[in-house]
Design an enzyme around this catalytic site. Structure first.
Site, short mmCIF file in Angstrom:
data_model
loop_
_atom_site.label_atom_id
_atom_site.label_comp_id
_atom_site.label_asym_id
_atom_site.label_seq_id
_atom_site.Cartn_x
_atom_site.Cartn_y
_atom_site.Cartn_z
CB ILE A 1 38.09 30.12 -4.65
CG1 ILE A 1 39.70 29.86 -4.08
CG2 ILE A 1 38.42 30.41 -6.07
CD1 ILE A 1 40.66 29.07 -4.48
CG HIS B 1 50.97 27.93 -7.26
ND1 HIS B 1 50.93 29.12 -7.32
CD2 HIS B 1 49.91 27.57 -6.47
CE1 HIS B 1 50.24 29.60 -6.28
NE2 HIS B 1 49.64 28.77 -5.84
CG ASP C 1 52.11 32.09 -8.60
OD1 ASP C 1 51.95 31.96 -7.36
OD2 ASP C 1 51.88 30.79 -9.16
NE ARG D 1 49.51 35.65 -4.47
CZ ARG D 1 49.25 34.54 -3.99
NH1 ARG D 1 50.39 33.56 -4.29
NH2 ARG D 1 48.33 34.19 -3.30
P1 NAD Z 1 37.55 25.67 0.33
O1 NAD Z 1 37.92 24.74 1.59
O2 NAD Z 1 36.98 26.83 0.91
O3 NAD Z 1 36.51 24.75 -0.62
C1 NAD Z 1 37.04 23.79 -1.27
C2 NAD Z 1 35.78 23.07 -1.62
O4 NAD Z 1 36.19 22.06 -2.39
C3 NAD Z 1 34.58 22.46 -0.62
O5 NAD Z 1 33.39 23.19 -0.95
C4 NAD Z 1 34.86 21.11 -0.61
O6 NAD Z 1 33.76 20.45 -0.41
C5 NAD Z 1 35.23 21.16 -2.13
N1 NAD Z 1 35.48 19.67 -2.57
C6 NAD Z 1 36.64 18.85 -1.80
N2 NAD Z 1 36.62 17.69 -2.69
C7 NAD Z 1 35.77 17.72 -3.63
C8 NAD Z 1 35.62 16.87 -4.80
N3 NAD Z 1 36.40 15.73 -4.76
N4 NAD Z 1 34.92 17.43 -5.68
C9 NAD Z 1 34.35 18.35 -5.75
N5 NAD Z 1 34.65 19.40 -4.76
C10 NAD Z 1 35.33 18.99 -3.63
O7 NAD Z 1 39.09 26.04 -0.33
P2 NAD Z 1 39.20 27.13 -1.23
O8 NAD Z 1 39.83 28.37 -0.38
O9 NAD Z 1 38.22 27.50 -2.19
O10 NAD Z 1 40.58 26.58 -2.18
C11 NAD Z 1 40.43 25.31 -3.07
C12 NAD Z 1 41.84 24.89 -3.40
O11 NAD Z 1 42.36 26.07 -4.35
C13 NAD Z 1 42.52 24.39 -2.29
O12 NAD Z 1 43.46 23.32 -2.90
C14 NAD Z 1 43.59 25.73 -2.48
O13 NAD Z 1 44.98 25.39 -1.82
C15 NAD Z 1 43.69 26.05 -3.96
N6 NAD Z 1 44.36 27.34 -4.29
C16 NAD Z 1 45.12 27.55 -5.43
C17 NAD Z 1 45.54 28.69 -5.89
C18 NAD Z 1 46.43 28.88 -6.78
O14 NAD Z 1 47.00 29.87 -7.18
N7 NAD Z 1 46.75 27.88 -7.89
C19 NAD Z 1 45.30 29.89 -5.23
C20 NAD Z 1 44.44 29.80 -4.15
C21 NAD Z 1 44.00 28.43 -3.72
C1 LMR Z 2 48.12 30.91 -3.13
O1 LMR Z 2 49.16 30.91 -3.74
O2 LMR Z 2 47.49 31.86 -2.29
C2 LMR Z 2 47.45 29.49 -2.89
O3 LMR Z 2 48.21 28.60 -3.66
C3 LMR Z 2 47.08 29.10 -1.68
C4 LMR Z 2 48.41 28.80 -0.87
O4 LMR Z 2 48.25 27.62 -0.19
O5 LMR Z 2 49.13 29.43 -0.79
#
Ligand code: NAD
Ligand code: LMR
Length: 328
Positions: free
Chosen positions: A16, A187, A159, A162
């Protein structure tokens, strides 16, 4: 020159952040005239990757980017910051629900919440993206004694985006013609994207769409399950659209952009609409000034909507129960 706004971003080496950080540097978070200093926070094992991202940020020659800090020390990372984007956490894989991440990811937010409360500016604004984001925000907020719990929020703007895109595509309107579409609740697949209050070109969305079966069927489930559909198609969870929604959330909150419209923000409940106090629940919110929001009051929910809000709030209450030992 105005001093830069200090923004901490956790999970800085993750997917992200690989889109988010560059757009923050370009002024998409706080405005095209606001200088920023970015604190990239990640685990020790990911710091080399963060340093590589910093090289690329430098090579972007962003005039608004006044400095960077790379660290795995929370107190350094959150030291004196104005804004925290808590992205760092495990993503789910195929076949998992976001709540399956609760035990592992929840603990991250105990330590980060405490460090933010100790080290950030007193009026710090927090957005939790890492899943399950509502309950992670609840955990982070629960330790707040110096900072304001009201400023600990979680992301449901993705959301909302979307849902707006689905309504626009179905009606042939443009996304900009869809207004006051707000998401209630968690979520998670229980979220409720509320089309009853939404309009398309000033007319009730339900009238324009003219197909209640579609609204209560395909529309609802497409929005509720979009994250899983992206994981199935990409093999990884959404990234650029998630970063984009994080920018939307903070940009609206900071600048009042979209004032007059609803924005979906998961915020600590004050008991509105029967949602138990303290749960970090998505509501239709209104931005009333820079860094000021309120939960929109006076929405007349019909029986369908009342039941939908209760279902998703009940799920949040169950998640709170499941992490009770992590709450201060
Ligand atoms: P990713 O695995 O590509 O990256 C996660 C990063 O977080 C990694 O670099 C990891 O080393 C780091 N990390 C892990 N523990 C940590 C800590 N304690 N302190 C600091 N950094 C830490 O994952 P991503 O695709 O970037 O997604 C990150 C999060 O966002 C996931 O939990 C995913 O489900 C969530 N997400 C939420 C939404 C939403 O709408 N709320 C949407 C998409 C993704
Ligand atoms: C999303 O809505 O795309 C994120 O929360 C990632 C997931 O696990 O669905």
């Amino acid at each position: 020159m105005t001093s830069p706004v200090k923004v901490a971003v956790t999970g800085a080496a993750g997917q992200i952040c690989y889109s988010l950080l560059f757009r923050i540097a370009a002024g998409d978070l706080l405005g095209k005239d606001v200088p920023v200093e970015i604190h990239l926070v990640d685990l020790p094992v990911a710091l080399d990757a963060c340093r590589g991202v910093v090289m690329e940020l430098e090579d972007g020659a962003f005039p608004l980017l006044k400095g960077t800090v790379v660290t795995s020390d929370y107190d350094e990372g959150f030291g004196d910051i104005d804004v925290a984007l808590l992205v760092g956490a495990k993503p789910r894989g195929p076949g998992m629900e976001r709540a399956d991440l609760l035990k592992d990811n929840g603990r991250i937010f105990v330590g980060q919440g405490a460090a933010i409360d100790r080290s950030a500016k007193k009026d710090v604004k927090v957005l939790v993206v890492g899943n399950p984001c509502n309950t992670n925000a609840l955990i982070a907020a629960s330790g707040a004694t110096r900072t304001d719990r009201k400023n600990y929020t979680a992301m449901t703007r993705l959301d909302q985006n979307r849902a707006m895109a689905q309504l626009a595509a179905r009606s042939g309107a443009s996304v900009g013609d869809v207004r006051n579409l707000a998401v209630w609740g968690n979520h998670s697949p229980t979220m409720f994207p509320d089309w009853f209050g939404a309009t398309i070109n000033g007319r009730p969305a339900a009238d324009v769409i003219g197909d209640d079966a579609w609204l209560q069927g395909d529309f609802l489930t497409t929005v509720q399950k979009r994250g899983g559909a992206i994981i199935k198609a990409r093999g990884k969870s959404s990234a650029a659209s998630a970063g984009n929604a994080a920018l939307d959330h903070i940009y609206s909150w900071a600048t009042g952009h979209m004032t007059g419209d609803f924005v979906s923000m998961a915020v600590p409940s004050d008991g509105s609409y029967g949602v138990p106090e303290g749960l970090v629940c998505s509501f239709p919110c209104r931005i009333t000034g820079p860094w000021q929001y309120e939960i929109v009051q006076g929405i007349e929910l019909n029986d369908y909507a009342k039941a939908a809000v209760k279902r998703t709030a009940d799920e949040l209450a169950a998640e709170r129960e499941a992490v009770s030992e992590m709450l201060s």
